[in-house]
Design a protein around this motif. Structure first.
Motif, PDB file in Angstrom:
ATOM      1  N   LEU A   1      53.786  47.741  33.684  1.00 25.41           N
ATOM      2  CA  LEU A   1      54.152  47.054  32.308  1.00 25.41           C
ATOM      3  C   LEU A   1      55.313  47.830  31.945  1.00 25.41           C
ATOM      4  O   LEU A   1      56.347  47.760  30.693  1.00 25.41           O
ATOM      5  N   GLY A   2      54.967  49.107  32.356  1.00 24.30           N
ATOM      6  CA  GLY A   2      55.986  50.360  31.702  1.00 24.30           C
ATOM      7  C   GLY A   2      57.582  49.574  32.182  1.00 24.30           C
ATOM      8  O   GLY A   2      58.363  49.702  31.919  1.00 24.30           O
ATOM      9  N   PHE A   3      57.521  49.358  33.558  1.00 27.95           N
ATOM     10  CA  PHE A   3      59.556  49.237  34.494  1.00 27.95           C
ATOM     11  C   PHE A   3      59.136  47.697  33.497  1.00 27.95           C
ATOM     12  O   PHE A   3      60.348  48.756  33.491  1.00 27.95           O
ATOM     13  N   PHE A   4      58.396  47.015  33.146  1.00 29.72           N
ATOM     14  CA  PHE A   4      58.713  46.088  32.553  1.00 29.72           C
ATOM     15  C   PHE A   4      59.457  45.546  31.004  1.00 29.72           C
ATOM     16  O   PHE A   4      60.396  45.192  31.004  1.00 29.72           O
ATOM     17  N   ALA A   5      58.018  46.309  30.344  1.00 35.97           N
ATOM     18  CA  ALA A   5      59.378  47.027  29.127  1.00 35.97           C
ATOM     19  C   ALA A   5      60.448  47.825  28.990  1.00 35.97           C
ATOM     20  O   ALA A   5      60.972  47.787  28.155  1.00 35.97           O
ATOM     21  N   ASP A   6      60.367  48.623  29.820  1.00 39.98           N
ATOM     22  CA  ASP A   6      62.047  49.406  30.710  1.00 39.98           C
ATOM     23  C   ASP A   6      63.526  48.514  30.818  1.00 39.98           C
ATOM     24  O   ASP A   6      64.139  48.732  30.496  1.00 39.98           O
ATOM     25  N   PHE A   7      62.406  47.330  31.345  1.00 40.85           N
ATOM     26  CA  PHE A   7      63.701  47.002  31.991  1.00 40.85           C
ATOM     27  C   PHE A   7      64.002  45.792  30.467  1.00 40.85           C
ATOM     28  O   PHE A   7      65.761  45.581  30.561  1.00 40.85           O
ATOM     29  N   GLY A   8      63.286  45.018  30.297  1.00 39.48           N
ATOM     30  CA  GLY A   8      63.513  44.339  28.921  1.00 39.48           C
ATOM     31  C   GLY A   8      63.611  44.898  27.510  1.00 39.48           C
ATOM     32  O   GLY A   8      64.571  43.324  26.783  1.00 39.48           O
ATOM     33  N   HIS A   9      63.877  46.074  27.473  1.00 41.37           N
ATOM     34  CA  HIS A   9      64.086  46.091  26.972  1.00 41.37           C
ATOM     35  C   HIS A   9      65.701  45.654  25.583  1.00 41.37           C
ATOM     36  O   HIS A   9      65.500  45.689  24.451  1.00 41.37           O
ATOM     37  N   SER A  10      66.156  46.182  26.328  1.00 38.60           N
ATOM     38  CA  SER A  10      67.793  45.090  26.032  1.00 38.60           C
ATOM     39  C   SER A  10      68.488  44.261  25.665  1.00 38.60           C
ATOM     40  O   SER A  10      68.732  43.472  24.875  1.00 38.60           O
ATOM     41  N   PHE A  11      67.309  43.499  25.849  1.00 39.75           N
ATOM     42  CA  PHE A  11      67.014  41.956  26.140  1.00 39.75           C
ATOM     43  C   PHE A  11      65.811  41.182  24.823  1.00 39.75           C
ATOM     44  O   PHE A  11      66.308  39.848  24.661  1.00 39.75           O
ATOM     45  N   ILE A  12      65.031  41.652  24.795  1.00 41.53           N
ATOM     46  CA  ILE A  12      64.031  41.584  24.222  1.00 41.53           C
ATOM     47  C   ILE A  12      63.001  42.535  23.285  1.00 41.53           C
ATOM     48  O   ILE A  12      62.173  42.229  22.742  1.00 41.53           O
ATOM     49  N   GLY A  13      63.829  43.566  23.332  1.00 45.82           N
ATOM     50  CA  GLY A  13      63.604  44.357  22.635  1.00 45.82           C
ATOM     51  C   GLY A  13      63.380  44.476  21.081  1.00 45.82           C
ATOM     52  O   GLY A  13      62.443  45.501  20.452  1.00 45.82           O
ATOM     53  N   GLN A  14      64.292  43.838  20.449  1.00 47.91           N
ATOM     54  CA  GLN A  14      64.522  43.765  18.736  1.00 47.91           C
ATOM     55  C   GLN A  14      62.881  42.195  18.954  1.00 47.91           C
ATOM     56  O   GLN A  14      63.332  42.360  17.538  1.00 47.91           O
ATOM     57  N   THR A  15      62.513  41.450  19.575  1.00 50.21           N
ATOM     58  CA  THR A  15      61.338  41.128  18.986  1.00 50.21           C
ATOM     59  C   THR A  15      60.168  41.694  18.617  1.00 50.21           C
ATOM     60  O   THR A  15      59.727  40.574  17.381  1.00 50.21           O
ATOM     61  N   SER A  16      59.673  42.235  18.291  1.00 48.44           N
ATOM     62  CA  SER A  16      58.893  42.706  17.731  1.00 48.44           C
ATOM     63  C   SER A  16      59.340  44.942  17.453  1.00 48.44           C
ATOM     64  O   SER A  16      59.535  45.363  18.286  1.00 48.44           O
ATOM     65  N   PRO A  17      58.837  45.003  15.867  1.00 42.63           N
ATOM     66  CA  PRO A  17      58.560  45.624  15.747  1.00 42.63           C
ATOM     67  C   PRO A  17      58.205  46.345  16.642  1.00 42.63           C
ATOM     68  O   PRO A  17      58.252  49.137  16.911  1.00 42.63           O
ATOM     69  N   TYR A  18      57.453  46.617  16.907  1.00 44.51           N
ATOM     70  CA  TYR A  18      56.324  47.797  17.754  1.00 44.51           C
ATOM     71  C   TYR A  18      56.622  47.446  19.300  1.00 44.51           C
ATOM     72  O   TYR A  18      55.491  48.009  20.177  1.00 44.51           O
ATOM     73  N   TYR A  19      58.000  47.056  19.953  1.00 41.29           N
ATOM     74  CA  TYR A  19      58.164  47.698  21.552  1.00 41.29           C
ATOM     75  C   TYR A  19      58.035  48.511  22.316  1.00 41.29           C
ATOM     76  O   TYR A  19      57.635  48.680  22.727  1.00 41.29           O
ATOM     77  N   ALA A  20      58.612  49.228  20.989  1.00 40.92           N
ATOM     78  CA  ALA A  20      59.308  50.730  21.058  1.00 40.92           C
ATOM     79  C   ALA A  20      57.769  51.549  21.648  1.00 40.92           C
ATOM     80  O   ALA A  20      57.373  52.562  22.164  1.00 40.92           O
ATOM     81  N   VAL A  21      56.557  51.004  20.708  1.00 44.10           N
ATOM     82  CA  VAL A  21      54.915  51.310  20.636  1.00 44.10           C
ATOM     83  C   VAL A  21      54.712  50.773  22.358  1.00 44.10           C
ATOM     84  O   VAL A  21      53.801  51.560  22.279  1.00 44.10           O
ATOM     85  N   ALA A  22      54.627  50.129  22.604  1.00 47.74           N
ATOM     86  CA  ALA A  22      53.888  49.355  23.690  1.00 47.74           C
ATOM     87  C   ALA A  22      54.873  50.606  24.969  1.00 47.74           C
ATOM     88  O   ALA A  22      54.110  50.281  25.773  1.00 47.74           O
ATOM     89  N   GLN A  23      56.008  50.647  25.109  1.00 57.53           N
ATOM     90  CA  GLN A  23      56.646  51.200  25.666  1.00 57.53           C
ATOM     91  C   GLN A  23      56.328  52.553  25.890  1.00 57.53           C
ATOM     92  O   GLN A  23      56.102  52.725  26.796  1.00 57.53           O
ATOM     93  N   TRP A  24      55.841  53.366  24.565  1.00 56.54           N
ATOM     94  CA  TRP A  24      55.489  54.740  25.154  1.00 56.54           C
ATOM     95  C   TRP A  24      54.350  54.978  24.988  1.00 56.54           C
ATOM     96  O   TRP A  24      53.141  55.229  26.011  1.00 56.54           O
TER      97      TRP A  24
END
Length: 355
Positions: A50-73
């Motif tokens: 999930l960490g790999f997926f979140a980093d890969f998708g950051h530039s594509f879906i990172g703006q969909t939720s304000p908590y996206y960066a929290v999920a990555q962390w």
């Protein structure tokens, strides 16, 4: 559209890591042999994926939720506590870690709550989207939580010391130490990112590299002994031999103990199956259940036992001893003997002949 689709180096590495985590999870699903014992490594590689997926998708879906960066962390910093449980289970292999040790999993949520509390003291912070200080606190608290997790391994040093003294535990012992250093490498990279103000892309690249290190360990070392070792334990407790198979087992005992087939260096499972006129898979099952070990282990144990006698009672050279008992090379003899006895053949001879 495909012509405009371009990936950065961190995104490519994240995609590679994700695919490897999926492969590992599928591999475990078919090879673990025990769902209960496979849960910890499964959760570890699930969150790593999930960490790999979140980093890969950051530039594509990172703006969909304000908590996206929290999920990555969270996906990345839950790794050290989970790896502590994984390392302890590798050490015990047949048992789950003690219930109290699962408390390390609370460290990451507590780190999040503490970060929220500290960031909320800043009146200019709009939580969580426009609050840089919150992300700084997340990184600091994540580092503290990860460091405390590594301290938990130190508190389990008695288990590791016992493992290092076991004749067959050294491979797991060194694997655990390697996993500890891999975790420390991850924490050091994250600290350097905080200390030297790495850009987000550099932080992602750093943690992706550390994650790939774990994947590499899983593919090259971890699954040589785990969860196959659990699968063997599980099979040994459930499988029973039929009357015909027990008869074959007694024939194998005669071939090993009386005919000493292990003195022939090239003798393998195929030769045994051909001599018994049974399929190789049947021969493997009978040996695993009856002797509680693989065929190479069975042969090498007998070879080492004979070698000990020759070393203690004769002055034959090491090469001669190795050939006499069935090893195809002196290097293999030295390695297997030391793995089983904990000392080199020369040291064993010296101790055996000393008054």
């Amino acid at each position: 559209m495909l012509n405009t689709l371009k990936f950065s180096l961190p995104e490519i590495l994240s995609l590679i890591g994700l695919s490897q985590c999926v492969y590992i999870l599928v591999y475990m699903a078919f090879r673990s042999g025990s769902l209960k014992r496979a849960l910890i490594p499964a959760f570890y590689f699930l969150f790593l994926g999930l960490g790999f997926f979140a980093d890969f998708g950051h530039s594509f879906i990172g703006q969909t939720s304000p908590y996206y960066a929290v999920a990555q962390w969270f996906f990345w910093f839950i790794g050290p506590p989970l790896s502590v449980l994984l390392m302890v289970q590798i050490a015990r292999i047949e048992k789950l870690p003690n219930a109290g040790l699962f408390g390390v999993l609370l460290l990451t949520p507590l780190a999040y709550l503490f970060s929220v509390a500290m960031a909320s003291r800043d009146n200019e912070c709009i939580f969580p989207a426009a609050c840089p200080i919150f992300m700084d606190w997340l990184l600091i608290c994540g580092l503290v939580a990860g460091s405390i997790s590594m301290l938990a391994i130190w508190l389990q040093r008695g288990v590791l010391e016992d493992l290092s003294r076991e004749k067959r535990g050294k491979e797991r012992y060194w694997l655990i130490l390697t996993l500890v250093f891999a975790n420390l490498f991850f924490l050091c990279l994250m600290f350097m990112g905080l200390e030297y103000g790495f850009t987000d892309q550099k932080v992602v690249l750093a943690r992706t590299l550390s994650g790939l290190a774990f994947v590499y360990l899983a593919n090259t070392s971890l699954f040589r002994i785990y969860p196959q070792a659990m699968q063997l334990i599980n099979a040994n407790t459930k499988d029973e031999l039929s009357a015909d198979e027990k008869t074959i087992a007694y024939r194998i005992e005669k071939l090993v103990d009386m005919d000493k087939i292990y003195h022939e260096a090239s003798y393998g499972r195929a030769d045994l199956a051909r001599e018994l006129e049974i399929p190789e898979t049947v021969a493997s099952k009978i040996i695993n259940v009856h002797f509680r070990k693989s065929f190479p282990q069975l042969l090498n144990e007998r070879r080492v036992a004979d070698a000990k006698q020759l070393l203690a009672e004769t002055d034959a050279s090491m090469k001669v001893v190795a050939e006499e008992v069935g090893f195809n090379s002196l290097a293999t003899f030295n390695r297997v003997f030391k793995d089983m006895e904990g000392v080199a053949p020369s040291a064993y001879r010296k101790a055996a002949k000393s008054p």
